[in-house]
Design a protein around this motif. Structure first.
Motif, PDB file in Angstrom:
ATOM      1  N   GLN A   1       0.838  -1.220   0.000  1.00 23.55           N
ATOM      2  CA  GLN A   1       0.000   0.000   0.000  1.00 23.55           C
ATOM      3  C   GLN A   1       0.869   1.264   0.000  1.00 23.55           C
ATOM      4  OE1 GLN A   1      -2.148   1.122   3.570  1.00 23.55           O
ATOM      5  NE2 GLN A   1      -4.029   1.370   2.347  1.00 23.55           N
TER       6      GLN A   1
ATOM      7  N   SER B   1       0.673   3.892  -3.051  1.00 25.91           N
ATOM      8  CA  SER B   1       0.274   5.271  -2.741  1.00 25.91           C
ATOM      9  C   SER B   1       1.259   6.272  -3.345  1.00 25.91           C
ATOM     10  CB  SER B   1       0.172   5.457  -1.230  1.00 25.91           C
ATOM     11  OG  SER B   1       1.438   5.276  -0.607  1.00 25.91           O
TER      12      SER B   1
ATOM     13  N   TYR C   1      -3.109  -2.438 -10.778  1.00 24.32           N
ATOM     14  CA  TYR C   1      -4.495  -2.875 -10.623  1.00 24.32           C
ATOM     15  C   TYR C   1      -4.754  -4.171 -11.415  1.00 24.32           C
ATOM     16  CZ  TYR C   1      -5.739   1.657  -8.548  1.00 24.32           C
ATOM     17  OH  TYR C   1      -5.839   2.739  -7.746  1.00 24.32           O
TER      18      TYR C   1
ATOM     19  N   ASN D   1     -12.174  -5.305   1.390  1.00 19.54           N
ATOM     20  CA  ASN D   1     -11.213  -4.926   2.438  1.00 19.54           C
ATOM     21  C   ASN D   1      -9.775  -5.240   2.032  1.00 19.54           C
ATOM     22  OD1 ASN D   1     -13.314  -4.027   4.079  1.00 19.54           O
ATOM     23  ND2 ASN D   1     -13.549  -6.043   5.078  1.00 19.54           N
TER      24      ASN D   1
ATOM     25  N   TYR E   1      -8.513  -2.492  -0.448  1.00 22.74           N
ATOM     26  CA  TYR E   1      -8.136  -1.221   0.171  1.00 22.74           C
ATOM     27  C   TYR E   1      -7.029  -1.385   1.214  1.00 22.74           C
ATOM     28  CZ  TYR E   1     -11.628   1.576  -2.186  1.00 22.74           C
ATOM     29  OH  TYR E   1     -12.345   2.250  -3.147  1.00 22.74           O
TER      30      TYR E   1
ATOM     31  N   THR F   1      -4.906   2.610  -2.084  1.00 20.54           N
ATOM     32  CA  THR F   1      -5.573   3.715  -1.385  1.00 20.54           C
ATOM     33  C   THR F   1      -6.747   4.267  -2.181  1.00 20.54           C
ATOM     34  OG1 THR F   1      -3.978   5.264  -2.377  1.00 20.54           O
ATOM     35  CG2 THR F   1      -3.464   4.395  -0.194  1.00 20.54           C
ATOM     36  N   GLU F   2      -6.857   3.912  -3.434  1.00 18.00           N
ATOM     37  CA  GLU F   2      -7.967   4.357  -4.284  1.00 18.00           C
ATOM     38  C   GLU F   2      -8.168   3.331  -5.391  1.00 18.00           C
ATOM     39  OE1 GLU F   2      -5.527   7.284  -7.307  1.00 18.00           O
ATOM     40  OE2 GLU F   2      -6.388   8.150  -5.484  1.00 18.00           O
TER      41      GLU F   2
ATOM     42  N   GLU G   1     -11.934   2.733  -6.771  1.00 16.29           N
ATOM     43  CA  GLU G   1     -13.266   2.190  -6.514  1.00 16.29           C
ATOM     44  C   GLU G   1     -13.818   1.450  -7.735  1.00 16.29           C
ATOM     45  OE1 GLU G   1     -17.686   3.834  -5.160  1.00 16.29           O
ATOM     46  OE2 GLU G   1     -15.941   5.178  -5.225  1.00 16.29           O
TER      47      GLU G   1
ATOM     48  N   SER H   1     -12.795   4.907   6.243  1.00 15.86           N
ATOM     49  CA  SER H   1     -12.399   4.134   5.064  1.00 15.86           C
ATOM     50  C   SER H   1     -13.620   3.943   4.151  1.00 15.86           C
ATOM     51  CB  SER H   1     -11.856   2.766   5.486  1.00 15.86           C
ATOM     52  OG  SER H   1     -12.837   2.045   6.217  1.00 15.86           O
ATOM     53  N   PRO H   2     -13.384   3.629   2.873  1.00 14.00           N
ATOM     54  CA  PRO H   2     -14.506   3.397   1.942  1.00 14.00           C
ATOM     55  C   PRO H   2     -15.375   2.217   2.392  1.00 14.00           C
ATOM     56  CG  PRO H   2     -12.444   3.704   0.766  1.00 14.00           C
ATOM     57  CD  PRO H   2     -12.082   3.577   2.210  1.00 14.00           C
TER      58      PRO H   2
END
Length: 502
Positions: free
Chosen positions: A335, A339, A359, A408, A411, A415-416, A418, A474-475
């Motif tokens: 992460q 980031s 990704y 979970n 993330y 950090t991003e 969606e 968190s999202p």
């Protein structure tokens, strides 16, 4: 060298005194004596011939008459001529004292006046027969009197002369001292001027030193970004990607950001475009190393999990736990690295492309591991549960847990992203969507379709209520979003069935 009187006498004692007015010439001794005896005879009323004769002489002298008209009485004792005035004076004194009665001496003892004694006064009062002798006597007496009067003044003059010489000596020494002081003052003034000149020169040098020091610091500060280029390039060209895990790698990225920002803020520097391009290449190289390390790590974990599952033939629950536990071990490191890429993607498509590769690598690995398990689980549910509502409920319960774990885990590494995680979850739910879609198409009961639509609509409503009640940073997963296609299929089928009834 110095006189004692100068230290014991008051300064005002020998101070300059005002000059007396010029005095008139005093009367001769003979005039004074004659006048004095004349006044005495007048007071006493005496009638002797000597006093009268002296009185007459005094009047004649006073009134200016010639003395030749008056003859002094002569003594009966014969006189012999002396060779000098002093001898005559001595002889006349002796004769006068021998012939003068004692009573006259006693009477005139109280008439002594300065500077004559009683005998001298009486001697002067005796008549003298010869004018020449008288004049000699007068001159000698006047000279002696003058010498006696002048001796005190001569002594005072000598002392004054001595004091004057001392004062002149003091003045000479004072002038010498003042000259020395003037020389010292001139020397001090020269030293002061030299000191002032030296101080001014020192201040000027200090100011110049500060200016040059500031200039050197500015030059060093301005050249520091350019000097860092060589070291950063050398580190990035080193073989391997493991050094991205070190703390120094993040500091290097921060330094690169500062250098790029500095170069972009000084576009007027000579050759700045070349340095800007080279720093951008270094940043791309550093982020590429992160992507390479990330993809390598994800694939290594995936290979390890698959090899363990194939070797021991774990159960479905054990496999699910192993899928998430192994990936969470390196999640904090991954992460922190992703980031770094995400924070620099704005305005730079090449950085966004590197993050997109990360990704894709993660999604492909997760899809390859999870999809077979999800497909098998959904097939088992379809074969074991003929009722559509019951199948939907149990399938939703299973997929909720699976999607939450995947959400979970995503993330924990990123950090991003969606849209990326929802694409993955849609792919994982695709086998369930296919089964539910086939069941909905063949469902003929409107009440079943209605209940199915209510169940699927309640997913989004319940998720939104839970998100409003809980405080989170968190999202959060919107689970109803995953079944929007299934809800639309059920609603379309329900509409058709209602139209058939109409």
């Amino acid at each position: 060298m110095y006189d004692d009187w100068a230290y014991h006498v008051s300064p005002t004692q020998y101070a300059p005194q005002p000059q007396p007015k010029p005095r008139r010439r005093r009367k001769s001794i003979l005039q004074d004596v004659a006048l004095e005896h004349t006044q005495q005879d007048l007071r006493s009323g005496g009638q002797n011939g000597t006093s009268n004769a002296l009185r007459d002489v005094a009047e004649e002298i006073t009134n200016g008459r010639p003395q030749s008209t008056r003859q002094l009485p002569e003594y009966t004792v014969p006189l012999r001529r002396v060779s000098s005035t002093s001898g005559l004076l001595k002889l006349r004194k002796e004769l006068a004292l021998e012939t003068m009665p004692d009573n006259i001496i006693k009477e005139n003892r109280s008439l002594t006046t300065y500077p004559f004694t009683t005998k001298e006064e009486l001697l002067l009062m005796q008549p003298i027969g010869d004018d020449i002798v008288f004049m000699d006597l007068y001159d000698s007496l006047e000279k002696e009197l003058q010498d006696a009067n002048e001796s005190m003044f001569i002594k005072f003059r000598n002392e004054a002369q001595s004091q004057l010489e001392s004062c002149e000596l003091y003045l000479s020494q004072t002038d010498s001292t003042l000259a020395t002081f003037d020389s010292l003052a001139a020397g001090f003034e020269a030293v002061r001027k030299q000191t002032s000149s030296f101080q001014e020169a020192s201040d000027a040098l200090s100011i110049e030193h500060k200016r040059l020091e500031t200039l050197a610091n500015d030059l060093d500060k301005n050249l520091q970004p350019f000097n860092m280029l060589e070291e950063i390039t050398r580190r990035l060209n080193a073989p391997g990607t493991d050094f991205v895990k070190d703390e120094g790698f993040k500091k290097m990225l921060l330094t690169l950001d500062q250098c790029i920002t500095y170069i972009e803020s000084h576009p007027n520097f000579n050759g700045i475009d070349v340095y800007h391009m080279r720093f951008r290449q270094c940043m791309t190289r550093a982020l590429t190393l992160i992507r390479t390390f990330f993809i390598s790590s994800i694939r290594d974990v995936s290979t390890d999990v698959q090899s363990r599952i194939a070797a021991r033939n774990f159960s479905e629950a054990t496999q699910s736990a192993l899928f998430y536990t192994k990936f969470r071990v390196d999640a904090p490191l991954l992460q922190s690295l992703t980031s770094e890429i995400a924070s620099r993607c704005e305005g730079h498509e090449e950085y966004a492309s590197l993050l997109g590769d990360c990704y894709k690598a993660f999604i492909n690995v997760r899809r390859r591991l999870i999809t077979p398990i999800v497909s098998k689980r959904v097939s088992d549910l379809r074969n074991s549960i003929p009722d559509l509502i019951q199948l939907t409920r149990q399938s939703i319960a299973y997929m909720r847990t699976l999607c939450m774990d995947e959400f979970n885990l995503f993330y924990a590494i990123f950090t991003e992203g969606e849209d990326v995680i929802y694409d993955l979850l849609d792919n994982l739910c695709e086998p369930l969507h296919d089964i539910l879609r086939s069941r909905i198409i063949h469902e003929k009961k409107a009440e079943v379709l209605y209940e199915l639509c209510s169940l699927l609509q309640g997913l989004s409503t319940r998720e939104s209520e839970e998100m409003e009640d809980e405080y989170f940073d968190s999202p959060q997963l919107d689970f109803g979003r995953l079944f929007q296609s299934t809800l639309q299929d059920a609603q379309v089928k329900l509409v058709f069935r209602m139209q058939a009834y109409a």
